[in-house]
Design a protein around this motif. Structure first.
Motif, mmCIF file in Angstrom:
data_model
loop_
_atom_site.group_PDB
_atom_site.id
_atom_site.type_symbol
_atom_site.label_atom_id
_atom_site.label_comp_id
_atom_site.label_asym_id
_atom_site.label_seq_id
_atom_site.Cartn_x
_atom_site.Cartn_y
_atom_site.Cartn_z
ATOM 1 N N VAL A 114 2.056 10.098 5.696
ATOM 2 C CA VAL A 114 1.994 8.875 4.889
ATOM 3 C C VAL A 114 0.961 7.915 5.460
ATOM 4 N N GLU A 115 0.172 7.304 4.576
ATOM 5 C CA GLU A 115 -0.775 6.262 4.966
ATOM 6 C C GLU A 115 -0.408 4.970 4.238
ATOM 7 N N TYR A 116 -0.097 3.940 5.001
ATOM 8 C CA TYR A 116 0.264 2.647 4.445
ATOM 9 C C TYR A 116 -0.963 1.740 4.498
ATOM 10 N N LEU A 117 -1.414 1.289 3.336
ATOM 11 C CA LEU A 117 -2.591 0.424 3.266
ATOM 12 C C LEU A 117 -2.169 -1.025 3.045
ATOM 13 N N LEU A 167 7.791 3.453 7.617
ATOM 14 C CA LEU A 167 6.873 3.973 6.611
ATOM 15 C C LEU A 167 5.575 4.449 7.246
ATOM 16 N N GLU A 168 5.049 3.655 8.162
ATOM 17 C CA GLU A 168 3.770 4.006 8.795
ATOM 18 C C GLU A 168 3.853 5.301 9.589
ATOM 19 N N GLU A 169 5.034 5.596 10.134
ATOM 20 C CA GLU A 169 5.185 6.789 10.974
ATOM 21 C C GLU A 169 5.791 7.977 10.225
ATOM 22 N N ALA A 170 6.039 7.801 8.927
ATOM 23 C CA ALA A 170 6.535 8.925 8.138
ATOM 24 C C ALA A 170 5.457 9.999 8.047
#
Length: 245
Positions: A107-110, A101-104
């Motif tokens: 996309v920013e994962y918080l 998810l983080e490297e999609a």
């Protein structure tokens, strides 16, 4: 949504998609996509991969997401207890799931953290008061307070998986699942323009306390059908002053 004011940032909000027919959900135009967690049923790698691909394919210039209680592999601390309970054949690699998810793309994962969108501060956190034996559960009281006290006072948009008490938290049992301590921090200290959540599918919709607008953006209804439309709001960047919803 109506016409976007000139210079405003349009936020498009979804939550609790649970991997259900995402490509069938009609997404409106906007600038920032916010997802308030529960993008999977139990956080299996194939679910995370499919969600990351869907997010990457969306045309928004910013895509911001948090995890929720169903996204088991994103809560490393509880996963050793939850994986077998919810049918995982083995413990999947939690860091690999997060990395997907983080490297999609875009996309920013918080995770108890902030980002800035043209000067508008967005803070995201996955927690909620104890609700079943899922991920990201906290005991009510001090454990919840400690998490919510981390929300920066300058946050303009706060995204948490669970709702604040009295706003988007009424269950089908007629009991409220929202957090009093979250409500206290939002109303007395942070005072954001918007609070976005999900978690309680049947409480989808928008409320306000006259200062903050509360958005429960659950996409799935109580039967896990993705019938609820994305919800939108507009925020004017600080350099232009003011806001619009």
């Amino acid at each position: 949504p109506g016409p976007k004011p000139e210079g405003a940032i349009r936020f498009v909000c979804v939550s609790d998609t649970h991997g259900r027919a995402l490509r069938d959900v009609q997404m409106p135009e906007g600038d920032v996509l916010l997802h308030a967690g529960d993008f999977s049923m139990t956080g299996r790698p194939e679910e995370v991969s499919a969600f990351a691909a869907w997010l990457s394919s969306q045309p928004y210039r910013r895509k911001i997401v948090i995890a929720g209680n169903h996204d088991l592999t994103f809560d490393e601390a509880s996963y050793a207890q939850t994986y077998s309970r919810f049918g995982h054949p083995r413990q999947f690699d939690t860091s690999a799931c997060r990395k997907m998810l983080e490297e999609a793309e875009g996309v920013e994962y918080l995770y108890d953290s902030s980002t800035s969108v043209d000067g508008v501060t967005v803070y995201g956190s996955p927690w909620q008061p104890e609700f079943g034996s899922w991920a990201f559960n906290l005991e009510r009281g001090e454990p919840c307070r400690q998490r919510w006290q981390q929300i920066p006072s300058e946050a303009d948009v706060v995204v948490t998986h669970g709702p604040a008490l009295g706003h988007g938290d009424l269950c089908s049992s007629r009991k409220r699942a929202g957090c009093l301590d979250l409500l206290h921090e939002l109303q007395t200290r942070v005072r954001p323009l918007y609070h976005v959540c999900g978690h309680i599918h049947e409480a989808y919709g928008v409320t306000t306390d006259g200062m903050t607008t509360y958005v429960n953006a659950s996409t799935c209804n109580l039967r896990y059908r993705p019938d609820n439309k994305p919800l939108c709001f507009d925020v004017m960047p600080p350099r232009r002053g003011g806001c619009s919803s």
